[in-house]
Scaffold this active site. Structure first.
Site, PDB file in Angstrom:
ATOM      1  N   ASP A  84      -5.417 -24.312  15.454  1.00  0.00           N
ATOM      2  CA  ASP A  84      -4.444 -25.379  15.167  1.00  0.00           C
ATOM      3  C   ASP A  84      -3.696 -25.042  13.876  1.00  0.00           C
ATOM      4  O   ASP A  84      -3.764 -25.758  12.878  1.00  0.00           O
ATOM      5  CB  ASP A  84      -5.149 -26.731  15.044  1.00  0.00           C
ATOM      6  CG  ASP A  84      -6.174 -26.759  13.919  1.00  0.00           C
ATOM      7  OD1 ASP A  84      -6.444 -27.888  13.412  1.00  0.00           O
ATOM      8  OD2 ASP A  84      -6.694 -25.690  13.518  1.00  0.00           O
TER       9      ASP A  84
ATOM     10  N   HIS B 277     -12.159 -21.722   5.081  1.00  0.00           N
ATOM     11  CA  HIS B 277     -12.882 -22.223   6.265  1.00  0.00           C
ATOM     12  C   HIS B 277     -12.761 -21.276   7.483  1.00  0.00           C
ATOM     13  O   HIS B 277     -13.742 -20.721   7.952  1.00  0.00           O
ATOM     14  CB  HIS B 277     -12.317 -23.581   6.687  1.00  0.00           C
ATOM     15  CG  HIS B 277     -12.531 -24.700   5.704  1.00  0.00           C
ATOM     16  ND1 HIS B 277     -13.767 -25.135   5.279  1.00  0.00           N
ATOM     17  CD2 HIS B 277     -11.619 -25.500   5.087  1.00  0.00           C
ATOM     18  CE1 HIS B 277     -13.620 -26.152   4.454  1.00  0.00           C
ATOM     19  NE2 HIS B 277     -12.340 -26.395   4.310  1.00  0.00           N
TER      20      HIS B 277
HETATM   21  O1  RIB Z   1     -12.491 -28.715   8.067  1.00  0.00           O
HETATM   22  C1  RIB Z   1     -11.724 -27.544   8.054  1.00  0.00           C
HETATM   23  C2  RIB Z   1     -11.072 -27.292   9.374  1.00  0.00           C
HETATM   24  O2  RIB Z   1     -10.139 -28.332   9.673  1.00  0.00           O
HETATM   25  C3  RIB Z   1     -10.240 -25.992   9.386  1.00  0.00           C
HETATM   26  O3  RIB Z   1     -10.249 -25.445  10.668  1.00  0.00           O
HETATM   27  C4  RIB Z   1      -8.867 -26.472   9.028  1.00  0.00           C
HETATM   28  O4  RIB Z   1      -7.852 -25.612   9.543  1.00  0.00           O
HETATM   29  C5  RIB Z   1      -8.820 -27.795   9.738  1.00  0.00           C
HETATM   30  O5  RIB Z   1      -8.488 -27.543  11.097  1.00  0.00           O
HETATM   31 CA    CA Z   2      -8.111 -24.835  11.771  1.00  0.00          CA
END
Ligand code: RIB
Ligand code: CA
Length: 303
Positions: A8, A238
């Site tokens: 996303d 992340h």
């Molecule tokens: O909590 C972090 C996640 O949420 C990552 O994938 C960031 O891109 C959002 O999608």
């Molecule tokens: Ca993400």
């Protein structure tokens, strides 16, 4: 390694996609787009824009626009920006989506590369749940599913209990964790150990003016969000860490436990132990210095 990224994009998604493209052992055969940091139409547009920027061409299949059980969805655009990539506006439409939807593409690729395909899911899990529902053999065709999502012992980032990718679609997430797939969960227990600082982004820009400069630009927006919530002078890596869990799991520490997702109440979206389910490799830590250094080295080589 044959890899599909379900994404996303998303500022940290962009770093993850650039890293996957750079890693020599990864054959990124496609991307599937999902709602999350932005609307799914924007997610697929951003995925194709990033592929063009990075100089590769793979199918991008558009998937779920809504969480399971919901009739609307509003992205938190103050985190990743109005179009999902920081302050970028009117991101151009480059190329076209694959004619297959995300679930169809995932199932076809899992059958074609049965026992070989790794899927790295770095957004909400509706596309994965859709693929499981579409083709019963998907669960066993996929070699492994590596999820950026969840928080096992660590606090959540959307609520005290829940991480964004999970709480944005708790029904889909619970279906995935209960599916019997071979799953690695790279949640906040690990990703909050890999913080990127403004200096790291300056380094990327110096080493790779085009790609590193682009990442620095969009990361400035992400850094601003984290400053605004008084968290840190940096941002967690992340999604890129989930890519590294695909290639170098030995650099992580795991706890094996079945996982279920709380479906209601204050703790909705929490990822909690369920000993009745197939164990998931829950990442509890990683070699954070190695991870950040490897991401920087690989992306620095992209120019
Ligand atoms: O909590 C972090 C996640 O949420 C990552 O994938 C960031 O891109 C959002 O999608
Ligand atoms: Ca993400």
């Amino acid at each position: 390694m044959k890899l599909i990224i379900d994404t996303d994009p998303g500022i940290d998604d962009a770093i993850a996609i650039a890293l996957a493209h750079a890693l020599p052992q990864v054959d990124l055969i496609g991307m599937t787009a999902v709602f999350g940091n932005t609307h799914v139409v924007q997610s697929s547009r951003n995925a194709r824009y990033l592929a063009d920027l990075l100089g590769f061409d793979v199918p991008v299949a558009e998937g779920a626009a809504l969480p399971y059980g919901e009739v609307s969805y509003a992205p938190s655009d103050y985190v990743h920006g109005p179009e999902g990539l920081g302050d970028l506006m009117t991101i151009p439409q480059i190329g076209q989506n694959d004619p297959r939807n995300a679930a169809q593409f995932l199932c076809e690729m899992a059958a074609k590369y049965a026992g070989e395909l790794v899927i790295c899911a770095i957004g909400p899990l509706a596309n994965i749940a859709d693929a499981i529902a579409l083709d019963p053999s998907f669960v066993t065709n996929v070699k492994s599913l590596v999820i950026m999502g969840g928080a096992f012992e660590h606090a959540g980032n959307v609520s005290p209990y829940a991480e964004a990718n999970i709480i944005h679609d708790p029904i889909a997430a619970d279906a995935v964790f209960g599916s019997g797939m071979t799953i690695t969960m790279v949640g906040l227990d690990a990703t909050m150990k890999t913080l990127l600082t403004p200096t790291d982004f300056d380094d990327l820009e110096k080493a790779a003016p085009k790609i590193g400069g682009f990442i620095k630009r969009i990361a400035d927006f992400y850094l601003g969000f984290y400053r605004s919530v008084g968290v840190i002078d940096g941002c967690p890596m992340h999604d890129a860490l989930a890519v590294l869990a695909c290639t170098d799991p030995e650099k992580f520490t795991f706890q094996m436990t079945g996982i279920k997702v709380t479906q209601s109440g204050d703790e909705i979206g929490a990822t909690v132990a369920d000993t009745t389910r197939k164990p998931v490799a829950v990442a509890m830590g990683c070699d954070a210095v190695w991870a950040v250094d490897l991401m920087k080295t690989q992306i620095s080589g992209l120019g």
